[in-house]
Enzyme design. Structure first.
Site, short mmCIF file in Angstrom:
data_model
loop_
_atom_site.label_atom_id
_atom_site.label_comp_id
_atom_site.label_asym_id
_atom_site.label_seq_id
_atom_site.Cartn_x
_atom_site.Cartn_y
_atom_site.Cartn_z
N LYS A 22 54.45 46.69 8.52
CA LYS A 22 54.43 45.25 8.33
C LYS A 22 54.87 44.57 6.84
O LYS A 22 55.73 43.85 6.64
CB LYS A 22 53.13 44.34 8.89
CG LYS A 22 53.00 43.11 8.62
CD LYS A 22 51.76 42.49 8.95
CE LYS A 22 50.41 42.53 8.29
NZ LYS A 22 50.39 41.77 7.14
N ASN A 23 54.11 44.83 5.98
CA ASN A 23 54.15 44.45 4.61
C ASN A 23 55.33 45.15 3.83
O ASN A 23 55.46 44.71 2.71
CB ASN A 23 52.77 44.94 3.92
CG ASN A 23 51.54 43.95 4.55
OD1 ASN A 23 51.94 43.13 5.42
ND2 ASN A 23 50.23 44.22 4.13
N CYS A 118 43.29 31.18 3.16
CA CYS A 118 43.21 31.76 4.33
C CYS A 118 41.90 32.40 4.61
O CYS A 118 40.94 32.18 3.57
CB CYS A 118 43.92 32.70 4.42
SG CYS A 118 43.91 34.33 4.18
N ARG A 123 43.54 32.98 -2.30
CA ARG A 123 44.99 33.22 -2.44
C ARG A 123 45.86 32.58 -3.20
O ARG A 123 47.10 32.04 -2.26
CB ARG A 123 45.41 33.84 -1.03
CG ARG A 123 44.48 34.94 -0.59
CD ARG A 123 44.81 35.20 1.00
NE ARG A 123 45.97 36.31 0.56
CZ ARG A 123 46.44 36.87 1.63
NH1 ARG A 123 46.17 36.68 2.98
NH2 ARG A 123 47.55 37.88 1.62
N PRO A 124 45.79 32.04 -4.52
CA PRO A 124 46.86 31.15 -4.96
C PRO A 124 47.87 31.79 -5.41
O PRO A 124 47.99 33.06 -5.17
CB PRO A 124 46.07 30.65 -6.24
CG PRO A 124 45.16 31.70 -6.52
CD PRO A 124 44.59 32.25 -5.08
N ILE A 125 49.26 31.22 -5.64
CA ILE A 125 50.45 31.63 -5.81
C ILE A 125 50.88 31.66 -7.47
O ILE A 125 51.89 31.65 -7.60
CB ILE A 125 51.60 31.43 -4.92
CG1 ILE A 125 51.59 29.86 -4.90
CG2 ILE A 125 51.05 32.20 -3.49
CD1 ILE A 125 53.07 29.55 -4.22
N ASP A 126 49.77 31.06 -8.32
CA ASP A 126 49.98 30.85 -9.64
C ASP A 126 50.80 31.87 -10.20
O ASP A 126 51.85 31.58 -11.17
CB ASP A 126 48.78 30.66 -10.47
CG ASP A 126 47.88 31.67 -10.33
OD1 ASP A 126 47.48 32.10 -9.09
OD2 ASP A 126 47.46 32.09 -11.49
N GLN A 127 50.60 33.14 -9.93
CA GLN A 127 51.51 34.46 -10.56
C GLN A 127 52.84 34.20 -10.21
O GLN A 127 53.69 34.72 -10.96
CB GLN A 127 50.88 35.61 -10.57
CG GLN A 127 49.25 35.72 -10.98
CD GLN A 127 49.14 35.34 -12.50
OE1 GLN A 127 49.93 36.05 -13.34
NE2 GLN A 127 48.66 34.27 -12.98
N ASP A 306 43.00 46.56 2.56
CA ASP A 306 43.29 46.42 4.14
C ASP A 306 42.80 47.55 4.95
O ASP A 306 42.77 47.51 6.15
CB ASP A 306 44.86 46.51 4.23
CG ASP A 306 45.61 45.26 3.59
OD1 ASP A 306 44.99 44.15 3.43
OD2 ASP A 306 46.84 45.34 3.47
N ARG A 398 49.44 40.28 14.85
CA ARG A 398 50.17 39.78 13.86
C ARG A 398 50.50 41.13 13.22
O ARG A 398 51.60 41.13 12.49
CB ARG A 398 49.47 39.00 12.84
CG ARG A 398 49.00 37.42 13.53
CD ARG A 398 48.47 36.64 12.31
NE ARG A 398 49.04 36.77 11.21
CZ ARG A 398 48.97 36.10 9.92
NH1 ARG A 398 48.04 34.93 10.08
NH2 ARG A 398 49.68 36.08 8.99
N1 EPU Z 1 46.17 36.51 -6.60
C1 EPU Z 1 46.13 35.30 -7.46
N2 EPU Z 1 47.22 34.53 -8.01
C2 EPU Z 1 48.48 34.86 -7.48
C3 EPU Z 1 48.82 35.99 -6.46
C4 EPU Z 1 47.44 36.63 -6.06
O1 EPU Z 1 45.09 34.89 -8.12
O2 EPU Z 1 49.58 34.39 -7.64
C5 EPU Z 1 44.87 36.96 -6.27
C6 EPU Z 1 44.64 37.07 -4.81
O3 EPU Z 1 43.96 35.58 -4.64
C7 EPU Z 1 43.85 38.25 -4.51
C8 EPU Z 1 44.52 39.20 -5.55
O4 EPU Z 1 45.27 38.26 -6.40
O5 EPU Z 1 42.58 37.94 -4.90
C9 EPU Z 1 45.61 40.04 -5.09
O6 EPU Z 1 46.33 39.25 -3.99
P1 EPU Z 1 47.96 39.79 -3.81
O7 EPU Z 1 48.79 38.76 -4.49
O8 EPU Z 1 48.12 41.35 -4.36
O9 EPU Z 1 47.91 39.80 -2.09
P2 EPU Z 1 49.04 39.48 -1.41
O10 EPU Z 1 50.47 39.71 -1.83
O11 EPU Z 1 49.04 37.89 -0.73
C10 EPU Z 1 49.38 41.45 -0.11
C11 EPU Z 1 49.22 42.09 1.50
C12 EPU Z 1 48.04 41.88 2.07
C13 EPU Z 1 47.04 42.94 1.27
C14 EPU Z 1 47.24 42.19 -0.25
C15 EPU Z 1 46.49 43.49 -1.07
C16 EPU Z 1 51.55 41.46 2.43
C17 EPU Z 1 52.55 40.56 3.15
N3 EPU Z 1 50.32 40.95 2.22
O12 EPU Z 1 48.98 40.11 0.07
O13 EPU Z 1 47.76 42.29 3.40
O14 EPU Z 1 45.83 42.70 1.57
O15 EPU Z 1 48.51 42.19 -0.59
O16 EPU Z 1 46.73 44.66 -1.30
O17 EPU Z 1 52.10 42.51 1.60
C18 EPU Z 1 47.21 42.50 5.65
O18 EPU Z 1 48.20 43.28 5.81
O19 EPU Z 1 46.22 42.49 6.28
C19 EPU Z 1 47.14 41.73 4.30
C20 EPU Z 1 46.22 40.68 4.05
#
Ligand code: EPU
Length: 419
Positions: A22-23, A118, A123-127, A306, A398
């Protein structure tokens, strides 16, 4: 709403296989936006999240044909797309935000609904935004949407403040078409990042270092469509290995890649399981009762968040007490209250959960608010005495391709009840 009904009936035994990841599939499907023309993706898992990503691409004007039985997706990307991902779709799947990088890079403009929090965290996207800004994109937030604009992105040296999987993917996709060289420091190292780089390089990108924390991307002027088979899902495979461990069974998961699951394999062995690379996959034989182990979730190659919920289910009937620390998400213990309803003894203090193994679990009606939590309840149901009904199965759908069919083929007394 569908439910899954399980009657605990002893060891899981036999051979199953891992479906496409999936990912890996989600960023790869989004990456199609980087090149006009017809892309063919193979080994695409039959999942609700894949369906949502195809909807996102269709609303932009791409054509997508999905043969779920053949696990193939054809995507035709037109010269011009409508560079917008609406709230209605992003709110059902945060990974829709993966179109942001490709749109900003090839179309010079992106308007993507800002994902909210969620069940597992804010889970912000600031980065993601920091990375795109470093490449020269102008970012604005209006009416709940992120708007990114750029004539052409320009390569830059940038470092993430924390390790982010989809953030690394978004910036890697954007940088593939930027002018000049980009260096991403503190990049995520997950196998799905390496897989995306493989696909982008097949399309003509020049990326090196994916799989390490320093990724180098030499921007190119254009990319071409691709034909690619997606890697197996390490988390689905890991969940099936835990099904063997929790029932004292013996299961071979074909296509599972040992190098992608080292941290889990290490921990399963510590718990008393015999885990071997075998038959083009991984075989796990569980003891009658596993030993308690401690885990701390970390970015890859550490123990994956995960798999935390599934291993917690395993620990509920272990001999001894286990300490589990969730370091990635601040609210990823939604399964705890449900596991307790099945007789588990778990206490949580902040990021730390202590699980005192019990000799048995007792089946109960339960439900969960996210994907991996749901999987942990199914696993607990396999071990429990009596009937467990897991509600809100749409969470499982999902991210697990026909989990109940795979478990049934291993001997589980499990069925989906339409509701
Ligand atoms: N974070 C920030 N700012 C950002 C991005 C992330 O603060 O801009 C924080 C998040 O809130 C979290 C941490 O950094 O606390 C790590 O988040 P990451 O961005 O790595 O997670 P993601 O990319 O949103 C992916 C997987 C998730 C998996 C995580 C961690 C996908 C589509 N999703 O999410 O998968 O848990 O990496 O490995 O690749 C799942 O499959 O059940 C799932 C949730």
């Amino acid at each position: 709403m569908d439910a899954i009904v399980i009657k605990g009936n002893g060891p899981m035994k036999g051979v199953t296989h891992a479906s496409g990841a999936k990912n890996a599939a989600l960023p790869i499907l989004a990456s199609s936006l980087l090149a006009e023309g017809e892309h063919l993706y193979r080994n695409v898992p039959d999942l609700a999240d894949v369906s949502t990503m195809l909807k996102v691409l269709r609303t932009m004007g791409c054509e997508a044909d999905w043969s779920a039985e053949k696990h193939e997706v054809h995507i035709r990307v037109p010269k011009q797309v409508l560079p917008e991902a609406p709230y209605e779709l992003v709110k059902t799947m945060r990974a829709s935000v993966l179109v942001l990088g490709p749109l900003a890079a090839r179309h010079g403009r992106a308007r993507v609904s800002m994902p909210g929090g969620c069940a597992i965290g804010a889970r912000p996207i600031d980065q993601h935004l920091k990375g795109l800004k470093a490449l020269g994109a102008q970012i604005e937030l209006t009416e709940g949407y992120v708007e990114a604009k750029a004539e052409r992105l320009i390569g830059a040296r940038l470092g993430f403040d924390l390790i982010t999987v989809t953030g690394t993917e978004n910036v890697m996709m954007a940088a593939a078409l930027a002018k000049g060289r980009t260096l991403i420091e503190n990049a995520a190292r997950e196998p799905e990042i390496e897989e995306l780089a493989r696909v982008l390089n097949k399309m003509g990108a020049k990326i090196s270092g994916a799989g390490t924390d320093l990724i180098s991307i030499e921007g190119v002027d254009g990319l071409k469509p691709v034909d690619h088979a997606i890697i197996p899902d390490r988390i689905e495979a890991g969940t099936l290995l835990v099904a063997a461990a929790i029932t004292g069974g013996d299961v071979l998961v074909k296509d599972a890649v040992p190098e992608h699951l080292e941290a889990l394999i290490f921990k399963l062995r510590e718990a008393g399981c015999t885990v071997t690379p075998e038959g083009g996959g991984i075989r796990c034989r569980g003891p009658a009762r596993v030993k308690a182990i401690d885990i701390k979730t970390q970015e890859h190659p550490g123990f994956p968040t995960d798999m935390q919920a599934q291993v917690m289910a395993l620990m509920t009937t272990a001999e001894g007490a286990s300490v589990i620390t969730e370091n990635i998400f601040e609210n990823r213990y939604m399964h705890v209250a449900e596991l307790r309803r099945m007789g588990a003894d778990i206490t949580v203090d902040g990021a730390v959960a202590v699980v005192r193994g019990q000799p048995k679990l007792s089946g109960a009606p339960v439900m969960a608010t996210d994907l991996r939590a749901s999987a942990s309840l199914v696993l607990a149901g396999l071990r429990a005495e009596g009937k467990t009904t897991v509600g809100r199965v749409y969470h499982l759908d999902r991210g697990y391709e026909h989990l109940e069919r795979k478990l049934m083929s291993l001997g589980a007394d499990i069925q989906r009840v339409k509701g």
